[in-house]
Design a protein around this motif. Structure first.
Motif, PDB file in Angstrom:
ATOM      1  N   MET A   1      -4.850  -4.685  -5.294  1.00 14.80           N
ATOM      2  CA  MET A   1      -3.819  -5.272  -4.159  1.00 14.80           C
ATOM      3  C   MET A   1      -4.911  -5.907  -3.782  1.00 14.80           C
ATOM      4  O   MET A   1      -5.649  -5.554  -3.146  1.00 14.80           O
ATOM      5  CB  MET A   1      -4.110  -3.734  -3.724  1.00 14.80           C
ATOM      6  CG  MET A   1      -3.998  -3.831  -1.976  1.00 14.80           C
ATOM      7  SD  MET A   1      -3.154  -2.364  -1.254  1.00 14.80           S
ATOM      8  CE  MET A   1      -1.944  -1.708  -2.230  1.00 14.80           C
ATOM      9  N   THR A   2      -4.651  -7.023  -2.901  1.00 16.27           N
ATOM     10  CA  THR A   2      -5.162  -8.211  -1.693  1.00 16.27           C
ATOM     11  C   THR A   2      -5.366  -7.358  -0.310  1.00 16.27           C
ATOM     12  O   THR A   2      -4.791  -5.999  -0.171  1.00 16.27           O
ATOM     13  CB  THR A   2      -3.822  -8.586  -1.070  1.00 16.27           C
ATOM     14  OG1 THR A   2      -2.931  -8.720  -1.333  1.00 16.27           O
ATOM     15  CG2 THR A   2      -3.980  -9.944  -3.197  1.00 16.27           C
ATOM     16  N   TYR A   9       0.545  -2.358   3.630  1.00 16.09           N
ATOM     17  CA  TYR A   9       1.685  -1.251   3.543  1.00 16.09           C
ATOM     18  C   TYR A   9       1.152   0.083   5.295  1.00 16.09           C
ATOM     19  O   TYR A   9       1.487   1.056   5.091  1.00 16.09           O
ATOM     20  CB  TYR A   9       0.646  -0.606   2.538  1.00 16.09           C
ATOM     21  CG  TYR A   9       1.607  -0.523   1.392  1.00 16.09           C
ATOM     22  CD1 TYR A   9       2.566  -0.604   0.939  1.00 16.09           C
ATOM     23  CD2 TYR A   9       1.111  -1.557   0.683  1.00 16.09           C
ATOM     24  CE1 TYR A   9       3.242  -0.213  -0.349  1.00 16.09           C
ATOM     25  CE2 TYR A   9       2.197  -2.330  -0.403  1.00 16.09           C
ATOM     26  CZ  TYR A   9       3.239  -1.657  -1.333  1.00 16.09           C
ATOM     27  OH  TYR A   9       3.257  -1.870  -2.034  1.00 16.09           O
ATOM     28  N   ALA A  10      -0.252  -0.666   5.840  1.00 13.82           N
ATOM     29  CA  ALA A  10      -0.678   0.303   6.725  1.00 13.82           C
ATOM     30  C   ALA A  10       0.288   0.272   8.007  1.00 13.82           C
ATOM     31  O   ALA A  10       0.794   1.201   8.815  1.00 13.82           O
ATOM     32  CB  ALA A  10      -1.666  -0.193   6.588  1.00 13.82           C
ATOM     33  N   ALA A  11       0.843  -1.626   8.202  1.00 14.57           N
ATOM     34  CA  ALA A  11       1.528  -1.240   9.253  1.00 14.57           C
ATOM     35  C   ALA A  11       2.519  -0.387   8.923  1.00 14.57           C
ATOM     36  O   ALA A  11       3.893   0.455  10.043  1.00 14.57           O
ATOM     37  CB  ALA A  11       1.850  -2.591   9.727  1.00 14.57           C
ATOM     38  N   VAL A  12       3.178  -0.438   7.883  1.00 17.88           N
ATOM     39  CA  VAL A  12       4.920   0.302   7.535  1.00 17.88           C
ATOM     40  C   VAL A  12       4.305   2.082   7.953  1.00 17.88           C
ATOM     41  O   VAL A  12       4.923   3.045   7.732  1.00 17.88           O
ATOM     42  CB  VAL A  12       5.745  -0.305   6.333  1.00 17.88           C
ATOM     43  CG1 VAL A  12       6.761   0.621   5.558  1.00 17.88           C
ATOM     44  CG2 VAL A  12       5.919  -1.939   6.474  1.00 17.88           C
ATOM     45  N   HIS A  13       3.215   2.360   6.528  1.00 17.53           N
ATOM     46  CA  HIS A  13       3.044   3.760   6.410  1.00 17.53           C
ATOM     47  C   HIS A  13       2.124   4.254   6.852  1.00 17.53           C
ATOM     48  O   HIS A  13       2.232   5.681   6.703  1.00 17.53           O
ATOM     49  CB  HIS A  13       3.161   4.164   5.144  1.00 17.53           C
ATOM     50  CG  HIS A  13       4.161   3.553   3.911  1.00 17.53           C
ATOM     51  ND1 HIS A  13       5.207   4.339   3.867  1.00 17.53           N
ATOM     52  CD2 HIS A  13       4.268   1.847   3.133  1.00 17.53           C
ATOM     53  CE1 HIS A  13       6.038   3.324   2.701  1.00 17.53           C
ATOM     54  NE2 HIS A  13       5.406   2.508   2.312  1.00 17.53           N
ATOM     55  N   LEU A  31      -8.989  -0.195  -2.989  1.00 15.08           N
ATOM     56  CA  LEU A  31      -9.821  -0.821  -1.775  1.00 15.08           C
ATOM     57  C   LEU A  31     -10.394  -0.629  -0.627  1.00 15.08           C
ATOM     58  O   LEU A  31     -11.708  -0.975  -0.219  1.00 15.08           O
ATOM     59  CB  LEU A  31      -8.595  -1.682  -1.241  1.00 15.08           C
ATOM     60  CG  LEU A  31      -9.059  -2.890  -0.614  1.00 15.08           C
ATOM     61  CD1 LEU A  31      -8.676  -4.834  -0.778  1.00 15.08           C
ATOM     62  CD2 LEU A  31      -7.482  -3.902   0.270  1.00 15.08           C
ATOM     63  N   LEU A  32     -10.437   0.344  -0.192  1.00 16.62           N
ATOM     64  CA  LEU A  32     -11.088   1.148   0.455  1.00 16.62           C
ATOM     65  C   LEU A  32     -12.731   1.044   0.135  1.00 16.62           C
ATOM     66  O   LEU A  32     -13.492   1.124   1.503  1.00 16.62           O
ATOM     67  CB  LEU A  32     -11.075   2.256   1.288  1.00 16.62           C
ATOM     68  CG  LEU A  32      -9.120   2.113   1.921  1.00 16.62           C
ATOM     69  CD1 LEU A  32      -8.241   3.694   1.917  1.00 16.62           C
ATOM     70  CD2 LEU A  32      -9.964   1.841   3.614  1.00 16.62           C
ATOM     71  N   ASP A  33     -13.226   2.076  -0.875  1.00 18.33           N
ATOM     72  CA  ASP A  33     -14.105   2.148  -1.484  1.00 18.33           C
ATOM     73  C   ASP A  33     -14.806   0.011  -1.443  1.00 18.33           C
ATOM     74  O   ASP A  33     -16.727  -0.007  -1.315  1.00 18.33           O
ATOM     75  CB  ASP A  33     -13.958   2.297  -2.745  1.00 18.33           C
ATOM     76  CG  ASP A  33     -14.257   3.607  -2.767  1.00 18.33           C
ATOM     77  OD1 ASP A  33     -14.127   4.921  -2.040  1.00 18.33           O
ATOM     78  OD2 ASP A  33     -13.700   4.094  -4.099  1.00 18.33           O
ATOM     79  N   ASN A  35     -13.856  -2.807   0.504  1.00 17.10           N
ATOM     80  CA  ASN A  35     -13.958  -3.548   2.059  1.00 17.10           C
ATOM     81  C   ASN A  35     -13.904  -2.627   2.719  1.00 17.10           C
ATOM     82  O   ASN A  35     -12.896  -1.760   3.630  1.00 17.10           O
ATOM     83  CB  ASN A  35     -12.182  -4.183   0.967  1.00 17.10           C
ATOM     84  CG  ASN A  35     -11.867  -5.313   2.233  1.00 17.10           C
ATOM     85  OD1 ASN A  35     -12.917  -5.624   3.064  1.00 17.10           O
ATOM     86  ND2 ASN A  35     -11.427  -6.479   1.805  1.00 17.10           N
ATOM     87  N   GLU A  36     -14.280  -3.602   3.802  1.00 18.27           N
ATOM     88  CA  GLU A  36     -14.740  -2.827   5.101  1.00 18.27           C
ATOM     89  C   GLU A  36     -14.015  -3.410   6.319  1.00 18.27           C
ATOM     90  O   GLU A  36     -12.642  -2.295   6.526  1.00 18.27           O
ATOM     91  CB  GLU A  36     -16.267  -3.484   5.734  1.00 18.27           C
ATOM     92  CG  GLU A  36     -16.220  -3.247   6.908  1.00 18.27           C
ATOM     93  CD  GLU A  36     -16.890  -1.734   7.373  1.00 18.27           C
ATOM     94  OE1 GLU A  36     -16.500  -1.029   8.642  1.00 18.27           O
ATOM     95  OE2 GLU A  36     -17.346  -1.336   6.857  1.00 18.27           O
ATOM     96  N   ASP A  37     -13.030  -5.255   5.997  1.00 16.64           N
ATOM     97  CA  ASP A  37     -11.919  -4.481   6.671  1.00 16.64           C
ATOM     98  C   ASP A  37     -10.254  -3.363   6.322  1.00 16.64           C
ATOM     99  O   ASP A  37      -9.972  -3.924   7.263  1.00 16.64           O
ATOM    100  CB  ASP A  37     -11.591  -6.403   6.218  1.00 16.64           C
ATOM    101  CG  ASP A  37     -12.463  -7.101   7.157  1.00 16.64           C
ATOM    102  OD1 ASP A  37     -13.054  -7.263   8.171  1.00 16.64           O
ATOM    103  OD2 ASP A  37     -12.074  -8.163   6.593  1.00 16.64           O
ATOM    104  N   ALA A  38     -10.439  -3.138   4.891  1.00 15.70           N
ATOM    105  CA  ALA A  38      -9.479  -2.179   4.838  1.00 15.70           C
ATOM    106  C   ALA A  38      -9.788  -0.647   5.308  1.00 15.70           C
ATOM    107  O   ALA A  38      -8.950  -0.778   5.956  1.00 15.70           O
ATOM    108  CB  ALA A  38      -9.512  -2.398   3.365  1.00 15.70           C
ATOM    109  N   ARG A  39     -11.305  -0.313   5.370  1.00 22.17           N
ATOM    110  CA  ARG A  39     -11.554   0.708   6.640  1.00 22.17           C
ATOM    111  C   ARG A  39     -11.021   0.628   8.195  1.00 22.17           C
ATOM    112  O   ARG A  39     -10.674   1.222   8.428  1.00 22.17           O
ATOM    113  CB  ARG A  39     -12.832   0.489   5.902  1.00 22.17           C
ATOM    114  CG  ARG A  39     -13.029   1.631   4.548  1.00 22.17           C
ATOM    115  CD  ARG A  39     -14.734   1.973   4.798  1.00 22.17           C
ATOM    116  NE  ARG A  39     -15.593   0.600   4.690  1.00 22.17           N
ATOM    117  CZ  ARG A  39     -15.847   0.455   3.661  1.00 22.17           C
ATOM    118  NH1 ARG A  39     -15.843   0.672   1.799  1.00 22.17           N
ATOM    119  NH2 ARG A  39     -16.872  -0.428   3.101  1.00 22.17           N
ATOM    120  N   ARG A  40     -12.264  -0.841   8.199  1.00 19.90           N
ATOM    121  CA  ARG A  40     -11.119  -1.235   9.911  1.00 19.90           C
ATOM    122  C   ARG A  40      -9.927  -1.183  10.056  1.00 19.90           C
ATOM    123  O   ARG A  40      -9.382  -0.389  11.092  1.00 19.90           O
ATOM    124  CB  ARG A  40     -11.839  -2.755  10.506  1.00 19.90           C
ATOM    125  CG  ARG A  40     -12.575  -2.210  11.091  1.00 19.90           C
ATOM    126  CD  ARG A  40     -12.909  -3.407  11.781  1.00 19.90           C
ATOM    127  NE  ARG A  40     -14.235  -3.649  10.922  1.00 19.90           N
ATOM    128  CZ  ARG A  40     -14.117  -5.400  10.614  1.00 19.90           C
ATOM    129  NH1 ARG A  40     -13.806  -5.823  10.557  1.00 19.90           N
ATOM    130  NH2 ARG A  40     -15.447  -5.625   9.894  1.00 19.90           N
TER     131      ARG A  40
END
Length: 142
Positions: A1-2, A9-13, A31-33, A35-40
């Motif tokens: 997943m990019t 997905y975060a904006a929708v769900h 991806l959360l594990d 990528n720091e941007d994904a966690r933010r």
């Protein structure tokens, strides 16, 4: 997943991964594990979810809401419907009499203007070359 898909997905769900489609949740966790941007982005979605949850309780008293509904009903009761409605504003089952009268009047006017010579038509069998200019190949005009 990019990261772009994750943001969508975060904006929708929202931030709760249980609301995400089941086929993408494992990819989102991976991806959360990494990528720091994904966690933010997920933290931002959690903040947005919290604001939306707090905003769902209306601050309007029931009595005021009822007064607004009553005023709307009073205004609707005060409305008057005009007795005469022009034919061009008529509802879809169009009134045929005004339309037929208009078309008949246009036919009569067309007939009278042709009959009086106001409008003329070209005759197909008359050959009139009085306004034609004939130019030869040598440039002479006749």
């Amino acid at each position: 997943m990019t990261l772009k898909e994750f943001k969508r997905y975060a904006a929708v769900h929202g931030a709760n991964l249980d609301r995400w489609p089941p086929q993408v949740a494992p990819e989102a966790l991976a991806l959360l594990d990494l990528n720091e941007d994904a966690r933010r982005e997920l933290a931002d979605a959690a903040l947005t979810d919290g604001l939306l949850d707090a905003a769902t309780v209306p601050a309007i008293p029931t009595e005021r809401e009822q007064r607004v509904h009553d005023r709307i009903l009073e205004r609707l009761a005060e409305r008057t419907v005009p007795e005469f409605v022009p034919w061009f504003l008529a509802k879809p089952p169009i009134r045929i009499a005004p339309t037929a009268g208009f078309l008949a009047m246009m036919g009569v006017l067309g007939f009278l203007s042709y009959n009086q010579g106001i409008l003329t038509t070209q005759r197909a069998n008359s050959l009139d070359l009085s306004g034609a200019m004939i130019v030869s190949y040598l440039g002479e005009t006749r």
